[in-house]
Design a protein around this motif. Sequence first.
Motif, PDB file in Angstrom:
ATOM      1  N   GLY A 116       8.468  -0.855   7.148  1.00 12.90           N
ATOM      2  CA  GLY A 116       8.905  -2.248   7.039  1.00 12.90           C
ATOM      3  C   GLY A 116       8.013  -3.123   7.883  1.00 12.90           C
ATOM      4  O   GLY A 116       6.812  -2.941   7.946  1.00 12.90           O
ATOM      5  N   ASP A 117       8.603  -4.128   8.538  1.00 13.49           N
ATOM      6  CA  ASP A 117       7.987  -4.959   9.566  1.00 13.49           C
ATOM      7  C   ASP A 117       7.019  -6.013   9.041  1.00 13.49           C
ATOM      8  O   ASP A 117       6.949  -7.115   9.581  1.00 13.49           O
ATOM      9  N   LEU A 118       6.258  -5.731   7.980  1.00 14.91           N
ATOM     10  CA  LEU A 118       5.141  -6.581   7.578  1.00 14.91           C
ATOM     11  C   LEU A 118       5.582  -7.850   6.858  1.00 14.91           C
ATOM     12  O   LEU A 118       4.824  -8.824   6.792  1.00 14.91           O
ATOM     13  N   HIS A 119       6.775  -7.860   6.270  1.00 11.98           N
ATOM     14  CA  HIS A 119       7.286  -8.989   5.472  1.00 11.98           C
ATOM     15  C   HIS A 119       6.468  -9.212   4.204  1.00 11.98           C
ATOM     16  O   HIS A 119       6.463 -10.306   3.643  1.00 11.98           O
ATOM     17  N   TRP A 120       5.795  -8.188   3.778  1.00 16.49           N
ATOM     18  CA  TRP A 120       5.061  -8.148   2.520  1.00 16.49           C
ATOM     19  C   TRP A 120       5.381  -6.824   1.827  1.00 16.49           C
ATOM     20  O   TRP A 120       5.634  -5.815   2.490  1.00 16.49           O
ATOM     21  N   THR A 121       5.325  -6.833   0.500  1.00 15.95           N
ATOM     22  CA  THR A 121       5.279  -5.581  -0.246  1.00 15.95           C
ATOM     23  C   THR A 121       3.823  -5.148  -0.321  1.00 15.95           C
ATOM     24  O   THR A 121       2.965  -5.911  -0.772  1.00 15.95           O
ATOM     25  N   LEU A 122       3.557  -3.939   0.148  1.00 11.81           N
ATOM     26  CA  LEU A 122       2.196  -3.433   0.124  1.00 11.81           C
ATOM     27  C   LEU A 122       2.247  -1.941  -0.182  1.00 11.81           C
ATOM     28  O   LEU A 122       2.832  -1.171   0.566  1.00 11.81           O
ATOM     29  N   VAL A 123       1.653  -1.551  -1.300  1.00 12.85           N
ATOM     30  CA  VAL A 123       1.684  -0.172  -1.760  1.00 12.85           C
ATOM     31  C   VAL A 123       0.262   0.366  -1.741  1.00 12.85           C
ATOM     32  O   VAL A 123      -0.670  -0.285  -2.243  1.00 12.85           O
ATOM     33  N   SER A 124       0.090   1.567  -1.174  1.00 11.36           N
ATOM     34  CA  SER A 124      -1.264   2.094  -1.024  1.00 11.36           C
ATOM     35  C   SER A 124      -1.269   3.612  -1.043  1.00 11.36           C
ATOM     36  O   SER A 124      -0.238   4.260  -0.807  1.00 11.36           O
ATOM     37  N   ASP A 125      -2.438   4.166  -1.337  1.00 10.28           N
ATOM     38  CA  ASP A 125      -2.663   5.579  -1.066  1.00 10.28           C
ATOM     39  C   ASP A 125      -2.800   5.757   0.442  1.00 10.28           C
ATOM     40  O   ASP A 125      -3.340   4.878   1.141  1.00 10.28           O
ATOM     41  N   ALA A 126      -2.327   6.877   0.944  1.00 12.76           N
ATOM     42  CA  ALA A 126      -2.477   7.207   2.359  1.00 12.76           C
ATOM     43  C   ALA A 126      -3.718   8.086   2.510  1.00 12.76           C
ATOM     44  O   ALA A 126      -3.707   9.257   2.115  1.00 12.76           O
ATOM     45  N   LEU A 127      -4.795   7.501   3.048  1.00  9.08           N
ATOM     46  CA  LEU A 127      -6.047   8.231   3.200  1.00  9.08           C
ATOM     47  C   LEU A 127      -6.065   9.021   4.500  1.00  9.08           C
ATOM     48  O   LEU A 127      -5.460   8.627   5.498  1.00  9.08           O
ATOM     49  N   LEU A 128      -6.812  10.106   4.492  1.00 10.70           N
ATOM     50  CA  LEU A 128      -6.881  10.949   5.679  1.00 10.70           C
ATOM     51  C   LEU A 128      -7.463  10.200   6.861  1.00 10.70           C
ATOM     52  O   LEU A 128      -6.996  10.352   7.990  1.00 10.70           O
ATOM     53  N   ARG A 129      -8.487   9.360   6.602  1.00 12.14           N
ATOM     54  CA  ARG A 129      -9.136   8.653   7.706  1.00 12.14           C
ATOM     55  C   ARG A 129      -9.392   7.197   7.308  1.00 12.14           C
ATOM     56  O   ARG A 129     -10.522   6.814   6.964  1.00 12.14           O
ATOM     57  N   ILE A 130      -8.371   6.370   7.317  1.00 13.45           N
ATOM     58  CA  ILE A 130      -8.551   4.935   7.080  1.00 13.45           C
ATOM     59  C   ILE A 130      -9.390   4.374   8.223  1.00 13.45           C
ATOM     60  O   ILE A 130      -9.155   4.724   9.397  1.00 13.45           O
ATOM     61  N   PRO A 131     -10.410   3.544   7.950  1.00 13.65           N
ATOM     62  CA  PRO A 131     -10.741   2.872   6.687  1.00 13.65           C
ATOM     63  C   PRO A 131     -11.858   3.543   5.893  1.00 13.65           C
ATOM     64  O   PRO A 131     -12.574   2.866   5.150  1.00 13.65           O
ATOM     65  N   ASP A 132     -12.012   4.859   6.028  1.00 16.02           N
ATOM     66  CA  ASP A 132     -13.022   5.587   5.260  1.00 16.02           C
ATOM     67  C   ASP A 132     -12.509   5.810   3.842  1.00 16.02           C
ATOM     68  O   ASP A 132     -11.714   6.726   3.587  1.00 16.02           O
ATOM     69  N   ALA A 133     -12.956   4.982   2.907  1.00 15.88           N
ATOM     70  CA  ALA A 133     -12.440   5.039   1.539  1.00 15.88           C
ATOM     71  C   ALA A 133     -12.815   6.332   0.830  1.00 15.88           C
ATOM     72  O   ALA A 133     -12.227   6.665  -0.207  1.00 15.88           O
ATOM     73  N   TYR A 179      -1.327  -2.548  -4.494  1.00 15.50           N
ATOM     74  CA  TYR A 179      -0.454  -3.678  -4.873  1.00 15.50           C
ATOM     75  C   TYR A 179      -0.041  -4.414  -3.613  1.00 15.50           C
ATOM     76  O   TYR A 179       0.218  -3.807  -2.562  1.00 15.50           O
ATOM     77  N   ALA A 180       0.035  -5.746  -3.705  1.00 16.20           N
ATOM     78  CA  ALA A 180       0.511  -6.566  -2.592  1.00 16.20           C
ATOM     79  C   ALA A 180       1.200  -7.802  -3.141  1.00 16.20           C
ATOM     80  O   ALA A 180       0.733  -8.402  -4.128  1.00 16.20           O
ATOM     81  N   GLN A 181       2.317  -8.184  -2.518  1.00 13.12           N
ATOM     82  CA  GLN A 181       3.082  -9.349  -2.972  1.00 13.12           C
ATOM     83  C   GLN A 181       3.987  -9.825  -1.834  1.00 13.12           C
ATOM     84  O   GLN A 181       4.400  -9.021  -0.987  1.00 13.12           O
ATOM     85  N   GLY A 182       4.321 -11.125  -1.836  1.00 17.78           N
ATOM     86  CA  GLY A 182       5.011 -11.714  -0.700  1.00 17.78           C
ATOM     87  C   GLY A 182       6.388 -12.282  -0.945  1.00 17.78           C
ATOM     88  O   GLY A 182       6.867 -13.099  -0.154  1.00 17.78           O
ATOM     89  N   TYR A 183       7.072 -11.896  -2.027  1.00 20.83           N
ATOM     90  CA  TYR A 183       8.464 -12.309  -2.201  1.00 20.83           C
ATOM     91  C   TYR A 183       9.379 -11.467  -1.316  1.00 20.83           C
ATOM     92  O   TYR A 183       9.010 -10.402  -0.831  1.00 20.83           O
TER      93      TYR A 183
END
Length: 481
Positions: A374-391, A429-433
């Motif tokens: 939670g905490d961010l006040h945004w909807t944000l969906v992502s893959d969980a990478l082993l070493r962010i920010p190494d894409a 995905y990211a959205q702010g509602y």
Amino acid sequence: MSGAAVTSVAAAGVLGQAAPAFAASTSGVGSFRSYPFSLGIASGDPLPDSVILWTRLAPEPLAVGSGMPQRKVPVHWQVADDEAFKHIVTEGEIFALPENNHSVHVDVRGLRPDRWYFYRFRCGSELSPVGRTRTLPALGATVSSFNFAHVSCQNWINGHYTAYRDLARENLDVVFHLGDYIYETQIPVTTPRGIDVAAEVRAPCHSVDEYRLRYALYKLDANLQASHAAFPWVVTWDDHEVANDYAGAADRGKLELERRAAGYKAWWENIPTRMAPPVGPDMKVYRRFAVGNLVQFDVLDGRQYRKGNNDPVVSKIGDEQEAWLIDGIGSYDTTWNVMAVGQQLGGVAQNSPTRNRIYQAYYDRGVSPVILAGDLHWTLVSDALLRIPDASSPIVGSQFIGTSITSTGDGPGDPATVTGWMKNPWVKYAQGYRGYFRHTVTPTGMTSTQHNVQFVTRPDAPGWDAQSFYIDASRPGVQLL
């Protein structure tokens, strides 16, 4: 209790009452001049054979002491198979104690796994609303489907809890609340709620009585009460249950530790948790649940043990909790492992040594976690990478950061922020509602849906399902549907 009844109780509490709300009687129970179950009822922390039932006696909810006497008061509870209580499964009596602000936590044992029950309380001649709760499937049992939601961040001053109106109508087995149940800051005279709140209720929270008043104000909301009454909840905290961005206690002063102790005490009194009450400024809230052979939930405390965000050695969630999490990966032989935490373990595009160690542990064990935050006040969906920010690093699992119930106010948020996040290839995905996530887990896949409400600054906003996602159980990573 109907929404109209809740509104009338709230109004009475805001304006104050000249007469005492509780009168002694020779029976020892007493009589109430105002409805004592004004804050509703709730259940939580379900197990296969047990669930916690909660209520708090508060005939004057927005007065210090809640209009209750400084003595213990007996409360009768019942659990039934049916909403009419024709087939009572078990019942008993517990005392609501003044030192716990006349809250009760009933650990109902001997229930059957994987089934719905109804519950209620009685004090004197007054009956509580009826709640519905559910036990978890037995450990190791074959489970074909499990439905849950995760919510967070419900700042009362930002607007109406319309999302909880929709949540109460969902088909869910449990709700996870990931923190910021209250906000401790000063309440302005004018808010979108349009309610005249007394100065002592608006004051920033430092003492236990101030935190208690803040919980009472929040829990008077009819939509929040309806969602609590509809399903069992599993609740952890973030920072605003104590103070914005507070961290671990090692280098904190006496006043801050006293404030933390007050916040923890009020949290425990108002949450349907089976956790033991706090000892001063310390309370263990991280815990683990299993849903048959389907899913393991690890619920974390992201604040109490925090030493630093990016220390290469010291864990962001505390060394002991990190070891507990890593040692417990795959504790139950389940298809899914879900981690639930108030705030993500590291920034969306920032390196985090704590997150790296935890993700590496999952990766080494061949487990693909689903992370809820939670905490961010945004909807944000992502893959969980082993070493962010190494894409180019491997995909370990998937992360769903849920938006807030009200915090930050109306959406959809700044488009530039969305554009910035979407430049990271692991962000899908990211959205702010405002709104919440609901999830359905099966042995073959997990489907998640973001539910939004159009606005919170006015009541009765329309809601809609904005976007759905899918995770295949055979491989990590999120797909948009």
